[in-house]
Each structure stands twice: as structure tokens, then as C-alpha cells.
Design a protein around this motif. Sequence first.
Motif, PDB file in Angstrom:
ATOM      1  N   UNK A  59      17.760 -76.069  88.407  1.00  0.00           N
ATOM      2  CA  UNK A  59      17.580 -76.274  87.119  1.00  0.00           C
ATOM      3  C   UNK A  59      15.874 -76.912  86.862  1.00  0.00           C
ATOM      4  N   UNK A  60      15.865 -77.765  87.863  1.00  0.00           N
ATOM      5  CA  UNK A  60      14.347 -78.411  87.581  1.00  0.00           C
ATOM      6  C   UNK A  60      13.117 -77.489  87.564  1.00  0.00           C
ATOM      7  N   UNK A  61      13.252 -76.536  88.376  1.00  0.00           N
ATOM      8  CA  UNK A  61      12.127 -75.148  88.460  1.00  0.00           C
ATOM      9  C   UNK A  61      12.383 -74.185  87.332  1.00  0.00           C
ATOM     10  N   UNK A  62      13.493 -74.329  86.734  1.00  0.00           N
ATOM     11  CA  UNK A  62      13.804 -73.393  85.600  1.00  0.00           C
ATOM     12  C   UNK A  62      14.353 -72.182  86.052  1.00  0.00           C
TER      13      UNK A  62
ATOM     14  N   UNK B 142      20.854 -75.606  76.836  1.00  0.00           N
ATOM     15  CA  UNK B 142      19.497 -74.932  76.781  1.00  0.00           C
ATOM     16  C   UNK B 142      19.748 -73.703  76.675  1.00  0.00           C
ATOM     17  N   UNK B 143      20.899 -72.944  76.785  1.00  0.00           N
ATOM     18  CA  UNK B 143      20.769 -71.492  76.519  1.00  0.00           C
ATOM     19  C   UNK B 143      20.918 -71.077  75.279  1.00  0.00           C
TER      20      UNK B 143
END
Length: 210
Positions: free
Chosen positions: A38-41, A48-49
Amino acid sequence: MGMTNAERQRKFRLARDADPQRRQAYLNKCKKKYKDDIAVGKKKLVKDMTEREHRREKKKNGGKDKKKLRKRQKDAHEMTKSLETPPQSPSSDTNASSRQKKQADRRKKKEVAKCYRINKTLELEIKHLQKKAEMYKKRWQREKIKARGHTEDSPRTMTKTLLRNFPVGKKKVKKALFQFHVLVEQLKKNMQSKRRLRSSGSQEISQVPC
């Protein structure tokens, strides 16, 4: 016979989940990886979707997770069963039954092939007989037409011939119907005149003095 990679992995997972500490360590590792993704996307939270991404993710993971869960439960059950019960040694009865089954299958295939051959032969024979029947039917029709040329047609035959050629011979049909009605009218008049003559004759006879 050695184990496959899938069997080794299932055995490893069973041994890992049987130990509570190893199981907890594995879950902590999965949680950490999820947070890192999640941190790196690499992964997104639901908030967030977009709506479309959320629907796609639910559709992709909904049935997949259930399918994986059922598969894991089934594999675990089979692995536990295989560990509890040792494999049976092949016996002579099993070999004998398998040999008999193969022989029965061979006999069945031969019988099926024989039935197909017989059916094919019968189909060809039926077609041949149908052709002969059609040939004799046409001969009979030609002979009937030839014989009809030397004799006069019956009223029914003449009517059928006229009706069969109605679109072409419309004038002939009209003429024949006119003649028919004239003939019927003339017959009616003749019958009426004969009846009058009979009635008048009977009256004269009754008036004659005795």
C-alpha cells in the motif's frame, strides 16, 4: 513414489499452521507485506479506489478467495487422510479386476463396431430397395397411361385431369361444368315429364267405366 511440489507445499503449510508461533509469524509477515504494498502504491485501500476499480476488485477476488479457501480445505483434508492411512499395497485381486475390465472394454468395442457395420449394410440395402420400388412404380404408371390411351376415361378420371390442369385449361373446365349443368337440368326435365305422364295415365285408367 516421491511427492510432487504441490504435495510438499501442502505438507509444509500443514506443519506451519500446526505450530501457533509459526502461524502467527506468517500472519505478521503477510500484514507487513500488505502495508508495504500500500505504501509503494502496489495496492490501494477501498477508500482510495474509484467506483469502477472497486467493482473490478470485488469481482476478481470474491469468487477467487472462496475457491482458494475450498481448495485449501480439501487439500488439507486429503493430506491429513493420506498421512493417517498408509498407502495400500497392490494386490493380485486388483490386477485381476483391472485385467478383466480391459477385456470387457475390448469386447464392448468389438460389439459396437459390429453393430455399426450391420447398420451401414442395412442402410445401403434399404436405399437399394427404395430405388427399385421407385423404378417399378414409374413403370406401372407408364403402363397405366398406355392402357388408358386405348380405353375411354371414366367421369372421375376426366374430372381429376381437368382439375389437375385447372390454371392452364380454365376454358375446358368452364365448358365441362356448363355441359354438366345442362345435362343435369335436362335429366330433371325428363324425369318430371315422365312423372306427369305416369300420373295422367293412372288417372285415365281410374276414370274408365267398369
